[in-house]
Design a protein around this motif. Structure first.
Motif, mmCIF file in Angstrom:
data_model
loop_
_atom_site.group_PDB
_atom_site.id
_atom_site.type_symbol
_atom_site.label_atom_id
_atom_site.label_comp_id
_atom_site.label_asym_id
_atom_site.label_seq_id
_atom_site.Cartn_x
_atom_site.Cartn_y
_atom_site.Cartn_z
ATOM 1 N N ARG A 1 77.771 -54.710 40.752
ATOM 2 C CA ARG A 1 78.697 -53.903 40.751
ATOM 3 C C ARG A 1 77.992 -53.086 39.968
ATOM 4 O O ARG A 1 78.894 -52.106 39.216
ATOM 5 C CB ARG A 1 80.285 -54.634 40.003
ATOM 6 C CG ARG A 1 80.694 -55.591 41.268
ATOM 7 C CD ARG A 1 81.941 -56.396 40.213
ATOM 8 N NE ARG A 1 82.217 -57.826 41.438
ATOM 9 C CZ ARG A 1 83.384 -57.693 41.450
ATOM 10 N NH1 ARG A 1 84.472 -57.532 40.395
ATOM 11 N NH2 ARG A 1 83.738 -58.426 42.288
ATOM 12 N N THR A 2 76.953 -52.603 39.859
ATOM 13 C CA THR A 2 76.320 -51.618 38.686
ATOM 14 C C THR A 2 75.190 -51.017 39.284
ATOM 15 O O THR A 2 75.114 -51.989 40.398
ATOM 16 C CB THR A 2 75.776 -52.539 37.600
ATOM 17 O OG1 THR A 2 75.261 -52.877 37.584
ATOM 18 C CG2 THR A 2 77.008 -52.780 36.518
ATOM 19 N N ILE A 3 74.511 -50.357 39.274
ATOM 20 C CA ILE A 3 73.006 -49.442 39.499
ATOM 21 C C ILE A 3 71.829 -50.602 38.279
ATOM 22 O O ILE A 3 72.267 -49.914 37.674
ATOM 23 C CB ILE A 3 73.133 -48.027 38.989
ATOM 24 C CG1 ILE A 3 74.272 -47.803 40.391
ATOM 25 C CG2 ILE A 3 71.879 -47.564 39.184
ATOM 26 C CD1 ILE A 3 74.663 -45.922 40.374
ATOM 27 N N ASN A 4 71.509 -51.186 39.054
ATOM 28 C CA ASN A 4 70.376 -51.813 38.537
ATOM 29 C C ASN A 4 68.859 -51.262 38.863
ATOM 30 O O ASN A 4 68.526 -51.751 39.648
ATOM 31 C CB ASN A 4 70.735 -53.589 39.039
ATOM 32 C CG ASN A 4 71.992 -54.038 38.345
ATOM 33 O OD1 ASN A 4 72.044 -54.035 37.897
ATOM 34 N ND2 ASN A 4 71.800 -54.776 39.618
ATOM 35 N N PHE A 5 68.720 -50.771 37.477
ATOM 36 C CA PHE A 5 66.971 -50.229 36.960
ATOM 37 C C PHE A 5 65.284 -50.750 37.347
ATOM 38 O O PHE A 5 65.785 -51.383 35.789
ATOM 39 C CB PHE A 5 67.168 -49.211 36.818
ATOM 40 C CG PHE A 5 68.082 -48.152 36.496
ATOM 41 C CD1 PHE A 5 67.217 -46.656 37.475
ATOM 42 C CD2 PHE A 5 69.151 -47.467 36.380
ATOM 43 C CE1 PHE A 5 68.744 -45.699 38.314
ATOM 44 C CE2 PHE A 5 70.259 -46.685 37.056
ATOM 45 C CZ PHE A 5 69.968 -45.788 37.142
ATOM 46 N N TYR A 6 64.915 -51.304 38.038
ATOM 47 C CA TYR A 6 64.515 -51.937 38.043
ATOM 48 C C TYR A 6 62.601 -51.346 37.790
ATOM 49 O O TYR A 6 62.382 -50.699 38.648
ATOM 50 C CB TYR A 6 63.903 -52.983 39.492
ATOM 51 C CG TYR A 6 64.964 -54.476 39.425
ATOM 52 C CD1 TYR A 6 64.710 -55.116 38.696
ATOM 53 C CD2 TYR A 6 65.618 -53.339 40.129
ATOM 54 C CE1 TYR A 6 66.095 -55.819 38.277
ATOM 55 C CE2 TYR A 6 67.155 -54.715 40.210
ATOM 56 C CZ TYR A 6 67.274 -54.940 39.480
ATOM 57 O OH TYR A 6 68.149 -56.019 39.240
ATOM 58 N N LEU A 7 61.850 -51.303 36.624
ATOM 59 C CA LEU A 7 60.584 -50.424 36.673
ATOM 60 C C LEU A 7 59.630 -51.147 37.159
ATOM 61 O O LEU A 7 59.082 -52.621 36.504
ATOM 62 C CB LEU A 7 60.690 -50.375 34.917
ATOM 63 C CG LEU A 7 59.224 -49.313 34.156
ATOM 64 C CD1 LEU A 7 59.436 -47.682 34.897
ATOM 65 C CD2 LEU A 7 59.333 -49.661 33.298
ATOM 66 N N VAL A 8 58.825 -50.797 37.759
ATOM 67 C CA VAL A 8 57.478 -51.642 38.458
ATOM 68 C C VAL A 8 56.179 -50.930 38.137
ATOM 69 O O VAL A 8 55.976 -49.390 38.119
ATOM 70 C CB VAL A 8 57.747 -51.203 40.184
ATOM 71 C CG1 VAL A 8 56.871 -51.523 40.701
ATOM 72 C CG2 VAL A 8 59.072 -51.633 40.061
ATOM 73 N N ASN A 9 55.303 -51.839 37.622
ATOM 74 C CA ASN A 9 53.937 -51.610 37.038
ATOM 75 C C ASN A 9 54.174 -49.685 36.412
ATOM 76 O O ASN A 9 53.241 -49.298 36.291
ATOM 77 C CB ASN A 9 53.230 -50.943 37.986
ATOM 78 C CG ASN A 9 53.133 -52.328 38.998
ATOM 79 O OD1 ASN A 9 53.165 -53.102 38.359
ATOM 80 N ND2 ASN A 9 51.847 -52.585 39.829
ATOM 81 N N ASP A 10 54.938 -50.075 35.444
ATOM 82 C CA ASP A 10 55.891 -48.584 34.492
ATOM 83 C C ASP A 10 55.561 -47.298 35.655
ATOM 84 O O ASP A 10 54.823 -46.188 34.806
ATOM 85 C CB ASP A 10 54.658 -48.534 33.085
ATOM 86 C CG ASP A 10 55.390 -49.448 32.761
ATOM 87 O OD1 ASP A 10 56.201 -49.594 32.194
ATOM 88 O OD2 ASP A 10 54.082 -50.049 31.851
ATOM 89 N N MET A 11 55.282 -47.010 36.907
ATOM 90 C CA MET A 11 54.990 -45.925 37.208
ATOM 91 C C MET A 11 56.224 -45.897 38.026
ATOM 92 O O MET A 11 56.443 -44.039 38.886
ATOM 93 C CB MET A 11 53.771 -46.243 37.770
ATOM 94 C CG MET A 11 52.937 -46.846 37.383
ATOM 95 S SD MET A 11 51.139 -47.031 38.885
ATOM 96 C CE MET A 11 51.300 -45.898 40.681
ATOM 97 N N ASP B 1 68.652 -50.741 42.687
ATOM 98 C CA ASP B 1 69.613 -51.344 43.127
ATOM 99 C C ASP B 1 71.163 -51.031 43.276
ATOM 100 O O ASP B 1 71.593 -51.270 42.469
ATOM 101 C CB ASP B 1 69.699 -52.609 43.068
ATOM 102 C CG ASP B 1 70.221 -54.013 44.042
ATOM 103 O OD1 ASP B 1 71.025 -53.894 45.594
ATOM 104 O OD2 ASP B 1 70.636 -54.936 43.741
ATOM 105 N N LEU B 2 71.204 -50.151 44.248
ATOM 106 C CA LEU B 2 73.281 -49.910 44.510
ATOM 107 C C LEU B 2 73.962 -50.787 45.229
ATOM 108 O O LEU B 2 73.446 -52.065 45.774
ATOM 109 C CB LEU B 2 72.846 -48.561 45.647
ATOM 110 C CG LEU B 2 72.105 -47.210 45.091
ATOM 111 C CD1 LEU B 2 71.936 -46.512 46.382
ATOM 112 C CD2 LEU B 2 72.301 -46.464 43.380
ATOM 113 N N PRO B 3 75.196 -50.923 44.045
ATOM 114 C CA PRO B 3 76.214 -51.946 44.946
ATOM 115 C C PRO B 3 76.329 -51.917 46.331
ATOM 116 O O PRO B 3 76.367 -50.225 46.867
ATOM 117 C CB PRO B 3 77.668 -51.327 44.170
ATOM 118 C CG PRO B 3 77.192 -50.526 43.053
ATOM 119 C CD PRO B 3 75.834 -50.166 43.770
ATOM 120 N N GLY B 4 76.761 -53.070 47.001
ATOM 121 C CA GLY B 4 76.658 -53.330 48.173
ATOM 122 C C GLY B 4 78.106 -52.570 48.810
ATOM 123 O O GLY B 4 79.210 -52.757 47.837
#
Length: 193
Positions: free
Chosen positions: A60-70, A75-78
């Protein structure tokens, strides 16, 4: 890309809470319970970084995943989950629209559909929206392990026709659990960022 580091960097519902620096971002959209979180986990080679649930409408939120600091995966709500009120669905739509229209470092959107089923009316609306605003979009058909490989092409053809996809490379069958085509999707992502 070889993922050596990944973490949930931020959870947000509005721009004031988005991460600040300008790393390129790849957003993931799809119906509730279509496998967005599972796909993110498979791409990051993690089991439970993005929370999965058998109950639709969990994100129900926007989830930000940091990948390799790059780069960031977002992930947006469905969409399309009928088990919440109309006002709650509108709130989710507002959260998604604010991100899509006001995030300058958004590079591409991965739209997720289920290979086993025809795209829904809401899938078609979302894809038309992405085309209308000229977003770089990749359509991923998840849960490929749930049908025989011999049925992939016929099911992909149904999806391609229903969504009016012109470019054959826009549609990638994926299995998050069996890691089918995860490397291929990474190649596409690498080319975008």
């Amino acid at each position: 890309m070889k993922v050596t580091k990944s973490e949930l960097e931020r959870i947000a519902v509005d721009r004031e809470h988005y991460p600040e620096n300008g790393l390129p971002e790849i957003a993931f959209v799809g119906r509730s319970n279509v496998g967005k979180s599972s796909l993110i986990n498979a791409l990051l080679n993690r089991k439970n970084l993005a929370r999965t649930s058998s109950k639709p409408g969990k994100t129900r939120t926007i989830n930000f995943y940091l990948v390799n600091d790059m780069i960031r995966f977002v992930d947006l709500p469905g969409y399309g989950y009928a088990g919440v009120s109309f006002s709650e669905r509108n709130k989710w739509a507002d959260i998604v629209n604010e991100y899509l229209f006001k995030r300058p470092n958004l590079r591409a959107i991965i739209m997720i559909v289920d290979i086993r089923h025809e795209p829904t009316e809401k899938d078609l609306i979302m894809y038309e929206f992405l085309k209308a605003y000229d977003y770089t979009s990749i359509v991923v058909a998840t849960k490929a392990d749930k049908i025989s490989k011999g049925k992939w092409q016929s099911n992909l053809k149904i999806i391609r026709n229903k969504m009016n996809l012109k470019d054959e490379t826009l549609l990638i069958p994926i299995s998050s659990s069996d890691k089918i085509n995860i490397d291929k999707l990474w190649e596409v992502i690498d080319g975008l960022v």
